[in-house]
Design a protein around this motif. Structure first.
Motif, PDB file in Angstrom:
ATOM      1  N   PHE A  59      19.304  66.369   7.653  1.00 58.02           N
ATOM      2  CA  PHE A  59      19.457  65.322   8.870  1.00 58.02           C
ATOM      3  C   PHE A  59      17.992  64.792   8.937  1.00 58.02           C
ATOM      4  O   PHE A  59      17.061  65.716   9.569  1.00 58.02           O
ATOM      5  N   ARG A  84      11.370  69.352   4.982  1.00 59.71           N
ATOM      6  CA  ARG A  84      12.364  70.589   5.804  1.00 59.71           C
ATOM      7  C   ARG A  84      13.745  70.595   5.373  1.00 59.71           C
ATOM      8  O   ARG A  84      14.532  71.482   5.084  1.00 59.71           O
ATOM      9  N   LEU A 105      26.523  66.052  15.444  1.00 50.55           N
ATOM     10  CA  LEU A 105      25.825  66.157  16.553  1.00 50.55           C
ATOM     11  C   LEU A 105      26.351  65.279  17.560  1.00 50.55           C
ATOM     12  O   LEU A 105      26.223  65.180  18.847  1.00 50.55           O
ATOM     13  N   ASN A 112      11.195  64.572  14.765  1.00 50.88           N
ATOM     14  CA  ASN A 112      11.800  65.940  15.317  1.00 50.88           C
ATOM     15  C   ASN A 112      11.101  67.122  14.646  1.00 50.88           C
ATOM     16  O   ASN A 112      11.999  67.938  14.410  1.00 50.88           O
ATOM     17  N   LEU A 113       9.987  67.169  14.007  1.00 53.56           N
ATOM     18  CA  LEU A 113       9.208  68.174  13.667  1.00 53.56           C
ATOM     19  C   LEU A 113       9.041  69.515  14.872  1.00 53.56           C
ATOM     20  O   LEU A 113       8.938  69.063  15.923  1.00 53.56           O
ATOM     21  N   TYR A 114       8.809  70.601  14.514  1.00 56.80           N
ATOM     22  CA  TYR A 114       8.693  71.695  15.594  1.00 56.80           C
ATOM     23  C   TYR A 114       7.059  71.694  15.918  1.00 56.80           C
ATOM     24  O   TYR A 114       6.482  71.886  14.874  1.00 56.80           O
ATOM     25  N   ARG A 156      25.791  60.712  12.816  1.00 54.72           N
ATOM     26  CA  ARG A 156      25.414  61.917  13.544  1.00 54.72           C
ATOM     27  C   ARG A 156      27.063  62.558  13.636  1.00 54.72           C
ATOM     28  O   ARG A 156      26.972  63.838  14.121  1.00 54.72           O
ATOM     29  N   LEU A 214      20.630  76.520  12.490  1.00 54.16           N
ATOM     30  CA  LEU A 214      20.220  77.504  13.155  1.00 54.16           C
ATOM     31  C   LEU A 214      21.167  78.105  14.207  1.00 54.16           C
ATOM     32  O   LEU A 214      21.986  77.247  14.728  1.00 54.16           O
ATOM     33  N   ALA A 245      20.723  70.917  13.325  1.00 52.98           N
ATOM     34  CA  ALA A 245      21.121  70.325  12.245  1.00 52.98           C
ATOM     35  C   ALA A 245      20.669  71.130  10.920  1.00 52.98           C
ATOM     36  O   ALA A 245      21.194  71.039   9.853  1.00 52.98           O
ATOM     37  N   SER A 246      19.542  72.047  11.116  1.00 46.62           N
ATOM     38  CA  SER A 246      19.250  72.933   9.932  1.00 46.62           C
ATOM     39  C   SER A 246      20.070  74.181  10.148  1.00 46.62           C
ATOM     40  O   SER A 246      19.641  75.313   9.312  1.00 46.62           O
ATOM     41  N   THR A 277      28.195  75.724  12.061  1.00 49.33           N
ATOM     42  CA  THR A 277      26.817  76.302  11.649  1.00 49.33           C
ATOM     43  C   THR A 277      26.560  76.292  10.280  1.00 49.33           C
ATOM     44  O   THR A 277      25.655  75.801   9.625  1.00 49.33           O
ATOM     45  N   GLN A 307      14.409  68.363  19.464  1.00 49.12           N
ATOM     46  CA  GLN A 307      14.109  69.577  19.002  1.00 49.12           C
ATOM     47  C   GLN A 307      15.365  70.320  18.683  1.00 49.12           C
ATOM     48  O   GLN A 307      15.317  71.135  17.723  1.00 49.12           O
ATOM     49  N   ARG A 331      26.644  72.711   8.580  1.00 48.62           N
ATOM     50  CA  ARG A 331      25.437  72.253   8.860  1.00 48.62           C
ATOM     51  C   ARG A 331      24.079  72.642   7.766  1.00 48.62           C
ATOM     52  O   ARG A 331      23.296  71.686   7.657  1.00 48.62           O
ATOM     53  N   THR A 332      24.210  73.678   7.242  1.00 46.17           N
ATOM     54  CA  THR A 332      23.186  74.165   6.361  1.00 46.17           C
ATOM     55  C   THR A 332      23.294  73.225   4.998  1.00 46.17           C
ATOM     56  O   THR A 332      22.275  73.277   4.347  1.00 46.17           O
ATOM     57  N   PHE A 379      15.595  62.448  11.277  1.00 46.13           N
ATOM     58  CA  PHE A 379      15.593  61.709  12.205  1.00 46.13           C
ATOM     59  C   PHE A 379      14.551  60.601  12.465  1.00 46.13           C
ATOM     60  O   PHE A 379      13.640  60.583  11.697  1.00 46.13           O
ATOM     61  N   ALA A 382      14.298  77.514   8.646  1.00 45.86           N
ATOM     62  CA  ALA A 382      15.584  77.646   8.381  1.00 45.86           C
ATOM     63  C   ALA A 382      15.908  78.508   7.043  1.00 45.86           C
ATOM     64  O   ALA A 382      16.932  79.381   7.049  1.00 45.86           O
ATOM     65  N   GLN A 411       8.370  76.740  22.926  1.00 45.92           N
ATOM     66  CA  GLN A 411       7.692  75.296  23.332  1.00 45.92           C
ATOM     67  C   GLN A 411       7.913  75.447  25.207  1.00 45.92           C
ATOM     68  O   GLN A 411       7.106  74.908  25.644  1.00 45.92           O
ATOM     69  N   ASN A 444      27.386  65.553  10.855  1.00 50.06           N
ATOM     70  CA  ASN A 444      26.990  67.055  11.131  1.00 50.06           C
ATOM     71  C   ASN A 444      27.373  67.550  12.485  1.00 50.06           C
ATOM     72  O   ASN A 444      26.684  68.549  12.791  1.00 50.06           O
TER      73      ASN A 444
END
Lengths: 224, 250
Positions: free
Chosen positions: B89, B157, B58, B95-97, B53, A128, A125-126, B81, A119, B84-85, B91, B109, A141, B56
């Motif tokens: 990426f 997304r 990670l 890894n959806l919220y 990875r 934030l 990655a986006s 940051t 998460q 990364r926009t 996965f 975002a 969460q 970006n």
């Protein structure tokens, strides 16, 4: 004789109300401040800075590992030795807020750690920012895990507030001590004191139970 | 930052990375041009996920140069940051919220990072979800979607940020077989629109269809690199031949 005692008790109700008011006020202020501080500490505790995390961890352990009565005495009787004079109410608020913050810090940190790393990675990655990741992705969460023990902790802290009677604050417990000097029936008096605490705590106990039940149904976030 | 030598969209030059004493990326040199689609394959543990990875941030690289969209990673002047926009990426595990609907996943975002007005972001989000075939699922939560649908939301997304680069880390490995093609179809569509893509996958059909290049990794190093045609019909090394015989058998 019991009839006389009851009459005498009824005459003490303004004092009892004052005590109840003091307990509620002390608890409410400390819980609000303690929650804010506890969330802040919990976020810092999991924030990745090892030094900050270790310092907070040590403080939390110290507070959790010492009796609350001792903490209150230290704040109220020992701090003046170093030139810090506090009235009993302020000392009570500080001690109770600190205690609340330490317990809540650990609850919040456990909740944050329970959020899968995927998460955080998705949020990273986006693009934030750190605060946006916390506010939009992690905390909502984490609240699933945090809310039931948090409300449970409130109940414990409200009961812990009775300890402030030791430094002379006229809370519900101290009212019990005062009344029992006039009405020599400890069982009756402290039964009524207990009822007073129960009335304050029971709604919270119900809320905690409700929250626990709702955890399964919610989509990762709890709507109150 | 401008660079004296000509650079691609993604440029690895002599990149190394260790996990403890394990050299997970060995002297990687690789350049991906704008609009190029590169498929990375190799046995598990070969470092392919780690490779993308790093792009970006990670994962951090240990030494060498990694320049993405003209910005050098690890350089204090590079705003990670911000960078990364520009990089989507996807996965393996989506890894959806889980606490946000499909539409909220897509618009989060754009609204908070790109500062696009909510109404506009939501319109764009609906269009994107329609594009990946999920117009009827905009208000569904991830737990109400199948794996294939979740992965398509995850791709939407990324697209919502209008990235310059899209990275895919085994996007179909966690899916039931019957859902793989719906995700690959979306990826093909994205590739055909000219997105710069690096895709870690063993889906060789996808590689043949849209990739300009296949990179084969083993034990942290790039062993072989070539067009899909060259790689599949005439693999040059024993290791790639052994790998291909395993994944193409079935």
């Amino acid at each position: 004789m019991i009839w006389q005692q009851l009459q005498s008790l009824a005459g003490s109700y303004p004092l009892a109300l004052r005590g109840l008011g003091m307990t509620v006020m002390l608890s409410a202020i400390s819980l609000v401040l303690g929650t804010l501080l506890g969330f802040g500490l919990g976020i810092l505790r999991t924030g990745g800075n090892r030094l900050i995390s270790a310092v907070i961890g040590a403080w939390v352990d110290l507070i959790r590992g010492t009796p609350f009565l001792v903490q209150i005495f230290l704040i109220f009787f020992i701090l003046p030795e170093f030139g810090i004079e506090l009235d009993a109410f302020t000392a009570g608020i500080i001690a109770l807020t600190n205690l609340a913050a330490c317990f809540i810090c650990e609850i919040v940190a456990a909740g944050i750690r329970s959020v899968p790393t995927g998460q955080v990675e998705a949020a990273l990655a986006s693009g934030l920012s750190r605060w946006q990741r916390m506010r939009q992705v992690v905390l909502p969460q984490a609240m699933r895990i945090v809310l039931p023990p948090l409300v449970g902790q409130y109940v414990l802290l409200i009961k812990d507030s009775s300890v402030v009677s030791a430094i002379g604050l006229t809370d519900l417990t101290r009212v019990g001590w005062l009344v029992v000097q006039r009405v020599p029936n400890g069982l009756l008096v402290f039964f009524l004191v207990g009822v007073g605490y129960f009335i304050v705590c029971y709604p919270l106990i119900m809320l905690a139970r409700r929250l626990e039940r709702r955890m399964g149904a919610a989509h990762g976030e709890v709507q109150l | 930052m401008t660079n004296a030598t000509k650079t691609g969209m993604i440029d690895f030059r002599g990149v190394n990375k260790w996990f403890g004493s394990l050299n997970v990326l060995k002297d990687i040199t690789l350049s991906v041009e704008p609009r190029e689609v590169v498929v990375v394959c190799g046995p598990s543990g070969s470092g392919k996920s780690t490779l993308i990875r790093c792009i970006n941030g990670l994962e951090a690289i240990k030494d060498g140069d990694l320049v993405v969209d003209g910005q050098r990673l690890g350089d204090p002047a590079t705003n990670m940051t911000q960078l990364r926009t520009e990089i989507g990426f996807v996965f393996q595990s989506f890894n959806l919220y889980p606490h946000k609907t499909a539409l909220e996943n897509v618009t989060l975002a754009p609204i908070h990072v790109r500062k696009i007005p909510r109404a506009e972001a939501e319109q764009a989000g609906r269009d994107l979800l329609a594009k990946v075939g999920l117009a009827d699922k905009i208000n569904a939560y991830p737990s109400q979607l199948s794996g294939g649908q979740q992965q398509r939301v995850a791709i939407a997304r990324c697209l919502g940020m209008r990235p310059k680069i899209m990275l895919f880390d085994e996007p179909t490995s966690a899916l039931d077989p019957e859902m793989i093609s719906e995700v690959l179809d979306v990826m093909v569509a994205v590739a055909e629109e000219g997105m710069t893509m690096m895709v870690v996958t063993h889906e060789m059909g996808f590689a043949r269809k849209v990739a300009q290049r296949v990179v084969f990794m083993d034990a942290g190093a790039i062993v072989e690199s070539g067009t899909p045609e060259e790689f599949f019909s005439a693999p040059k090394t024993d290791r790639s031949r052994a790998f291909l015989s395993k994944i193409l058998r079935h």
